[in-house]
Design a protein around this motif. Structure first.
Motif, short mmCIF file in Angstrom:
data_model
loop_
_atom_site.label_atom_id
_atom_site.label_comp_id
_atom_site.label_asym_id
_atom_site.label_seq_id
_atom_site.Cartn_x
_atom_site.Cartn_y
_atom_site.Cartn_z
N PHE A 29 10.10 -26.33 -5.88
CA PHE A 29 10.57 -26.27 -7.27
C PHE A 29 11.30 -27.54 -7.67
N PHE A 82 16.41 -14.99 -2.95
CA PHE A 82 17.38 -15.63 -3.84
C PHE A 82 18.74 -14.97 -3.73
N TRP A 120 11.82 -8.19 -9.90
CA TRP A 120 11.29 -8.07 -11.26
C TRP A 120 11.69 -6.72 -11.82
N LEU A 137 4.34 -10.79 2.90
CA LEU A 137 3.27 -11.79 2.76
C LEU A 137 3.08 -12.60 4.03
N HIS A 185 14.62 -17.71 -12.16
CA HIS A 185 14.25 -17.41 -10.78
C HIS A 185 13.30 -16.22 -10.69
N LEU A 186 13.19 -15.44 -11.77
CA LEU A 186 12.20 -14.35 -11.74
C LEU A 186 10.80 -14.94 -11.69
N GLU A 203 10.23 -18.03 -10.63
CA GLU A 203 10.13 -18.74 -9.35
C GLU A 203 9.76 -17.78 -8.22
N ALA A 204 10.33 -16.59 -8.27
CA ALA A 204 10.01 -15.60 -7.24
C ALA A 204 8.51 -15.28 -7.29
N ALA A 205 7.97 -15.19 -8.50
CA ALA A 205 6.55 -14.90 -8.64
C ALA A 205 5.71 -16.05 -8.08
N ARG A 206 6.15 -17.28 -8.35
CA ARG A 206 5.42 -18.43 -7.80
C ARG A 206 5.47 -18.40 -6.28
N SER A 207 6.62 -18.00 -5.74
CA SER A 207 6.77 -18.02 -4.28
C SER A 207 5.87 -17.00 -3.59
N VAL A 208 5.46 -15.94 -4.31
CA VAL A 208 4.53 -15.00 -3.68
C VAL A 208 3.09 -15.33 -4.05
N ARG A 230 2.56 -12.26 -16.18
CA ARG A 230 2.87 -11.01 -15.49
C ARG A 230 4.37 -10.71 -15.44
N ILE A 231 5.19 -11.74 -15.47
CA ILE A 231 6.63 -11.52 -15.32
C ILE A 231 7.38 -11.78 -16.62
N LEU A 282 8.72 -9.05 -19.83
CA LEU A 282 10.17 -8.92 -19.97
C LEU A 282 10.63 -9.38 -21.35
#
Lengths: 362, 275
Positions: free
Chosen positions: A52, A81, A87, A150, B172-173, B175-180, B190-191, B195
């Motif tokens: 990032f 985090f 989500w 994962l 970071h919501l 970013e969390a999606a990108r990380s998965v 999707r996120i 929202l």
């Protein structure tokens, strides 16, 4: 499990170098902690690994694969985090399943993996809850499970326990260490809490101003700090200032301005050099109460590092008493048994363990 | 019950009645007027009531009364203009709002302020100027011209509310999606988008109502060829109070419907779980 390598990573924000020519290797299956005060570059380093934050220069490798210019979603990393980042519009199941669905796994396989992930963090039966229906600790466990299902090559944890209350934090430390051992994933853990780092890490890299100051096993950093910054950061440490009087191998004698002669261990020090002796509370031993009149007398030569001191403050903290001592103008922290409490203002004799007294450049 | 408590209760009651009169009072008078066939001074209530004006307004009955025309064509025109305006404005506002919220855009605050401009000055001089421009572009007196005007006025709600909505959703919501393993686009759809939905919807409703009610711009750009509902209301209100009341009530209906919808959306499950 592949290893993670950072080579000469540089990242600046404006004129401020957040990460300054940092090289680091996280071994296979190891949990390495990036420890340091806020602004030391630990979070920027983590975000650089996750993708990032782009680098000004340098390289990042996961195993043999260079990932420096690969976007986060294709690096094969898992992220946890500080504020969980679950989500809110998805249930626990959906949170865990999202990444698996992106991998186009069959529905049955996803269900199995989600179940296994939840049982790993002991949250079976929570599939249909929404994040807001969970406590902070449970949310963080879901976040951990979401990253683990994962089976990422690298797991990155960014101060995952900082938002939890003290009691839960302590409990979760062990849990994360346990889960890491089970999963065996090469991991980077970022924290500013040195106790947390000690409990959880295989190795610790202590960062300051964007550079690694010292890297090693927790006990190495604690008992053989490379410099004053490390000694001050790891645990409670008092410093006694002085000059090197003489040295023999790694044994150093230090003379303080008040005329005391301390014996400790040190390396690469010149005679006459300004130094600081790092004294930890557990290496200060209380001797029998001194005879009146002995105050200020030089210690007998056969008993090294025995000094008179005065109790400035004695604080009862439960399992022990936390003392603040005055050693001829230097302030020392010490600990003592509750059963043998010494009153404030008393003169006592203490012995500083010469084998555990690092002498560091001031 | 103590005296103090009685005093507080009665004060609350008085306040409630005042608020009720202030908000609901004018609407009650609209309702009364819309069904009043004869209402002369000094009667408190209409002497004769009936739905005659409603029937005329809805085109069910022809009338020769001044100002009384079927408002159905004007209503349909207003509605289709508003729907189109909402679609175009949101298509512009969602990417703009997202970019302004999530990226460091040079002069970002200045750009946000720019959208306020059409609403920050007296509107007449702005639209007179716009009329000159639109006449040259052959947009004056056309439906697209009126739509453009409404977009201009509505963009401030679109961009301001959407950017505030996106800013409220922690990065970071995504970013969390990108990380998965989610791409940037998938993470957004999707996120972030689900929202943001309640915020985006309320922004769309503001744009819709702004367009439906827009008067000044339509007056300069659209008349005499584009006759929206507020135009019809204006031209009839001077002559026929009953008819004007009917139009006013019809203008209120979409607003009330949408406000109810927003409230439903805002109560939806996930909004409470942010963070």
């Amino acid at each position: 499990m592949p290893q993670l390598t950072l080579r000469n990573v540089i990242k600046s924000y404006g004129r401020n170098r957040a990460v300054d020519d940092l090289s680091l290797e996280v071994r296979e299956g190891e949990l390495l902690t990036l420890l340091g005060p806020s602004g030391c570059g630990k979070t920027t380093t983590l975000r650089a690994v996750s993708g990032f934050v782009g680098l000004d220069s340098g390289h990042i490798y996961i195993g043999q694969r260079e990932v420096t210019d690969i976007p986060p979603e294709r690096r094969g990393i898992g992220l946890v985090f500080q504020n969980y980042a679950l989500w809110p519009h998805m249930t626990v199941f959906q949170n865990l399943a999202f990444g698996l669905q992106l991998k186009k796994l069959p529905a049955g396989g996803i269900r199995d993996k989600v179940q296994r992930g939840l049982s790993m963090v002991q949250l079976e039966g929570f599939e249909h809850r929404y994040p807001r229906q969970l406590s902070g600790g449970q949310q963080q466990r879901v976040a951990l499970a979401r990253a683990l299902v994962l089976e990422p090559d690298i797991l990155l944890l960014d101060e995952p326990l900082s938002n939890l209350d003290a009691l839960l934090r302590e409990q979760m430390r062990f849990e994360i260490a346990q889960i890491h051992k089970q999963a065996g994933i090469t991991s980077i853990y970022v924290t500013h809490d040195q106790t947390e780092a000690m409990v959880i890490s295989d190795r610790i890299a202590l960062l300051d101003k964007g550079k690694v100051v010292q890297i090693g096993k927790p006990e190495e950093l604690y008992s053989s700090p490379a410099n004053r910054f490390v000694a001050g950061f790891m645990g409670t440490t008092s410093f006694v200032q002085g000059k090197v009087e003489q040295s023999r191998g790694e044994t150093i004698w230090v003379r303080t301005p008040a005329g005391l002669s301390l014996r400790g261990r040190g390396r690469n020090l010149r005679d006459g050099q300004e130094v600081a002796v790092a004294v930890r509370p557990e290496h200060v031993r209380f001797l029998e109460a001194p005879v009146e009149g002995a105050v200020g007398a030089a210690p007998p030569p056969e008993e090294a590092n025995v000094f008179p001191a005065r109790v400035v403050r004695a604080s009862y903290v439960g399992e022990l008493i936390d003392y603040q001592l005055d050693l001829r103008g230097s302030s020392l922290r010490a600990r003592g048994e509750v059963a043998r409490a010494v009153a404030e203002g008393k003169q006592i004799r203490i012995r500083l363990d010469p084998d555990n007294l690092p002498v560091l450049p001031a | 019950m103590s005296l103090k408590r009685i005093l507080i209760l009665s004060a609350e009651l008085v306040l409630l009645v005042l608020v009720f009169l202030l908000i609901v009072g004018p609407m009650m008078s609209l309702l009364l007027w819309s069904v009043a066939i004869r209402w002369y001074w000094p009667a408190t209530l209409p002497q004769e009531v009936g739905l005659d004006y409603w029937r005329q307004a809805l085109g069910l009955e022809k009338s020769l009364a001044i100002g009384a025309v079927s408002i159905v064509p004007a209503f349909l025109l207003s509605l289709s203009i508003a729907v189109t305006v909402v679609a175009i404005t949101m298509l512009l506002a969602i990417p703009a709002g997202y970019a302004l919220a999530k990226y460091r855009i040079p002069f970002g605050p200045a750009i946000l302020f720019l959208f306020l401009m059409p609403n920050a000055f007296p509107q007449q001089p702005i639209f007179v100027n716009l009329l000159g421009l639109f006449t040259r572009l052959r947009l004056a007196g056309t439906v697209p011209g009126v739509m453009l005007t409404h977009i201009l006025v509505g963009l401030v709600f679109g961009v301001w509310i959407t950017s505030a909505t996106f800013r409220a959703i922690p990065s970071h919501l995504e970013e969390a999606a990108r990380s998965v393993g989610a791409s940037r686009a998938r993470a957004f759809f999707r996120i972030t988008l689900p929202l943001a939905a309640p915020g985006l919807l309320s922004s769309a409703v503001f744009v819709f109502i702004t367009s439906l009610d827009e008067f000044t711009g339509t007056f300069f750009i659209g008349l005499p060829f584009v006759n929206t509902l507020p135009m019809t209301l204006y031209s009839s209100s001077g002559y026929n109070m009953q008819f004007a009341s009917v139009i006013a009530i019809i203008l209120l209906v979409p607003s009330i419907l949408f406000m109810t919808l927003i409230q439903r959306m805002l109560r939806a499950e996930y909004v409470g779980g942010m963070g």
